[in-house]
Design an enzyme around this catalytic site. Structure first.
Site, short mmCIF file in Angstrom:
data_model
loop_
_atom_site.label_atom_id
_atom_site.label_comp_id
_atom_site.label_asym_id
_atom_site.label_seq_id
_atom_site.Cartn_x
_atom_site.Cartn_y
_atom_site.Cartn_z
N HIS A 151 0.83 -1.21 0.00
CA HIS A 151 0.00 0.00 0.00
C HIS A 151 0.86 1.26 0.00
CE1 HIS A 151 -4.19 -1.42 0.67
NE2 HIS A 151 -3.60 -2.47 1.24
N GLU A 240 -6.22 -12.37 0.79
CA GLU A 240 -7.18 -11.32 1.17
C GLU A 240 -8.08 -11.00 -0.01
OE1 GLU A 240 -4.77 -8.02 2.44
OE2 GLU A 240 -4.13 -9.00 4.29
#
Length: 269
Positions: A151, A240
């Site tokens: 991220h 995820e």
């Protein structure tokens, strides 16, 4: 002699003032937050229709407090990633859905906050919701927490799908009873998204995108998200269902630390 001494004192006073200003300026520059490269954008300027529920700006996350570095509830991304999301949104809108993002660019200081939290084995106030079946001592070993995050490179996003018309998700009330993130949708914390089988940030193998225990409508919803995004250059993290990275990344080896705020953007100054 008096006049000369007064003049000398005056010069000295000016020099001291200049040195003080210089020192303050240097300190200000040293303490100034880093800013984003010019090709980072606020997602809302590329596609204002994508919903944003920025969880790390709120206490409703696995840390239980607002995470360091999140100064505004805004999604920041590299422009290529944001434009690809816009294309995905266009496709989903035509099918009666909208995207909703939970997290986008994440500063390194936020990742450091995650690490400190994971190392504090006495802090388990969110365990009942986010990691009920995982011992906190295993968060690093099992890969749920790491010292670096994709991220922070600016092209990774955590997101889901919401059926239109979207109804607002009620606010989280700190201290309210927690329900496991893998409980049936009608029991866990209400989210206006479609049922993906678990909530966001669920530290459990049920969150693995292709977990065989996920079937029916839940699997169809994951497949819709995955198929839409992968057709536009995003790559899913298998562990995820909500985690996707746009490829090729503009900054594949750079981990940024500017705050999550529109002021961090070039056009924000």
């Amino acid at each position: 002699m008096t006049r000369l001494s007064g003049a000398v004192r005056g010069v000295l006073a000016v020099l001291v003032a200049l040195l003080t200003v210089t020192a303050l300026s240097t300190t200000a520059r040293a303490n100034a937050d880093p800013v984003a490269p010019a090709d980072f954008v606020a997602l809302r300027t590329v596609d204002p229709t994508i919903l944003q529920e920025m969880r790390y700006f709120t206490p409703h996350n696995f840390v239980g407090v607002r995470v360091d570095g999140y100064r505004q509830p805004v999604c920041l991304l590299t422009r290529p990633a944001a434009e690809a999301l816009h294309q995905a949104q266009t496709r989903l809108l035509s099918q009666g859905y909208t995207l909703k993002v939970y997290d986008c660019y994440r500063p390194q200081r936020a990742v450091n906050h995650f690490v400190r939290w994971a190392e504090d084995l006495n802090d388990e106030k969110t365990k009942a919701e986010f990691y009920p079946n995982v011992d906190k001592t295993r968060l690093f070993e099992d890969g749920y927490i790491a010292a670096k995050s994709g991220h922070s490179r600016g092209s990774t996003v955590d997101l889901t799908i919401v059926k239109l018309p979207a109804t607002p998700t009620r606010p989280y009330v700190p201290g309210e009873p927690l329900v496991p993130c893998y409980a049936p949708k009608q029991q866990r914390f209400p989210d206006n998204s479609v049922d993906m089988g678990t909530g966001f940030d669920c530290f459990d193998t049920l969150a693995h995108t292709q977990d065989p225990r996920i079937h029916g409508r839940q699997r169809a919803n994951r497949t819709l998200l995955k198929g839409t995004l992968e057709g536009l250059g995003f790559v899913n993290l298998a562990e995820e269902w909500w985690h996707y990275t746009f490829k090729p990344e503009p900054y594949p080896d750079t981990y940024f630390d500017f705050p999550v705020s529109v002021r961090s953007l070039a056009q924000g100054h």
